[in-house]
Scaffold this active site. Structure first.
Site, PDB file in Angstrom:
ATOM      1  N   LEU A 120     100.454  39.692 -17.158  1.00  0.00           N
ATOM      2  CA  LEU A 120     100.834  39.651 -15.751  1.00  0.00           C
ATOM      3  C   LEU A 120     100.545  41.041 -15.210  1.00  0.00           C
ATOM      4  CD1 LEU A 120     104.261  37.750 -15.775  1.00  0.00           C
ATOM      5  CD2 LEU A 120     102.114  36.940 -14.786  1.00  0.00           C
ATOM      6  N   ASP A 121      99.907  41.124 -14.040  1.00  0.00           N
ATOM      7  CA  ASP A 121      99.531  42.439 -13.543  1.00  0.00           C
ATOM      8  C   ASP A 121     100.743  43.209 -13.020  1.00  0.00           C
ATOM      9  OD1 ASP A 121      99.993  41.702 -10.849  1.00  0.00           O
ATOM     10  OD2 ASP A 121      97.961  40.948 -10.629  1.00  0.00           O
ATOM     11  N   LEU A 122     100.509  44.441 -12.625  1.00  0.00           N
ATOM     12  CA  LEU A 122     101.578  45.368 -12.257  1.00  0.00           C
ATOM     13  C   LEU A 122     102.556  44.770 -11.256  1.00  0.00           C
ATOM     14  CD1 LEU A 122     102.707  48.339 -12.279  1.00  0.00           C
ATOM     15  CD2 LEU A 122     101.159  48.768 -10.351  1.00  0.00           C
TER      16      LEU A 122
END
Length: 252
Positions: A108-110
């Protein structure tokens, strides 16, 4: 000589120890970061036997334990990597003390939140990430802009944005208030930042993205930063048909 007497290939051994996926373990070997009994490992087909000492970046690696899987509620603001060159806080740095070395199943990205699966077995992570599993990944997505429900429905046929072809995406409007709307979005094979990029193609800005499920595993009532292990029986039952827990599921 059988494989049992020779031991196990070191790249697979490192993956089952939760160091990295097998592919990343092979990359570590190429970079000269792995040593076996004091000697640099130069080939991923090198075998590790009982009692051998393995170092990665000069740190000892414990032998694989039984395969374990956790559900983790990732908050935004954490990157899904063990080491970030920009010094940003990471998922793995946020885990409670006493956790074994783990890797994530996908990422999951930032700025994304929600369900992240963590495992101490890189072989299991690889299997759970395979598109051939056909596991649905479901998200709650808040967008800013005017939602065209016809264009939203057309995503089910696949789409092309900035020269990249994306597979079928199921997206439905749940609620709308002014220029903000909540969508439920589901896909089976996610490319990097796929939902954000596809929504940009629909002139929508994603202001919040929460993964609520990954295959049969649900975010449920997990609180932010909360971690809960999946019981071994549930893990066995939920693996894709025909699969069994990798060899790391046995005690060593």
């Amino acid at each position: 000589m059988t494989q049992d007497t020779r031991g196990e290939r070191i790249a697979k051994w490192l993956a089952r120890s939760g160091v990295a996926s097998r592919r990343d373990a092979e990359r570590m070997i190429e970079e000269g970061r792995v040593r076996l009994n004091g000697h640099p490992v130069t080939h991923p087909a090198t075998f590790v036997g009982e009692g051998d000492i393995v170092l990665v970046d000069n740190q000892p690696v414990s032998a694989p334990e039984r395969t374990r899987l956790w559900r983790y509620h990732k908050p935004d603001g954490l990157v899904t990597t063990h080491r970030d060159p920009e010094g940003r806080p990471t998922v793995f740095g946020s885990l409670p003390e006493g956790m074994p070395r783990v890797i994530s199943v996908g990422r999951l990205d930032l700025n994304s939140e929600g369900l992240l699966l963590l495992t101490n077995d890189g072989e299991l992570a690889r299997k759970l990430e395979l598109p051939s599993n056909g596991w649905l990944r479901r998200y709650r997505v808040r967008v800013f802009g005017v939602v065209d429900e016809q264009r939203l429905a057309s995503l089910a046929q696949g789409c092309v944005f900035e020269g990249v072809r994306y597979g079928p995406i199921t997206a439905a409007l749940d609620s709308r208030k002014g220029d903000n709307a909540w969508l439920t979005v589901s896909l089976r094979e996610g490319k990097n930042r796929e939902i954000r990029k596809v929504m940009t193609g629909l002139n929508l800005h994603v202001s919040r993205l929460i993964r609520t499920s990954y295959g049969p595993f649900q975010l449920g009532t997990l609180l932010r930063r909360e971690l809960e292990e999946v019981p071994p029986r549930i893990l066995r039952d939920q693996l894709p048909k025909g699969e069994t827990p990798p060899a790391g599921s046995r005690s060593r």
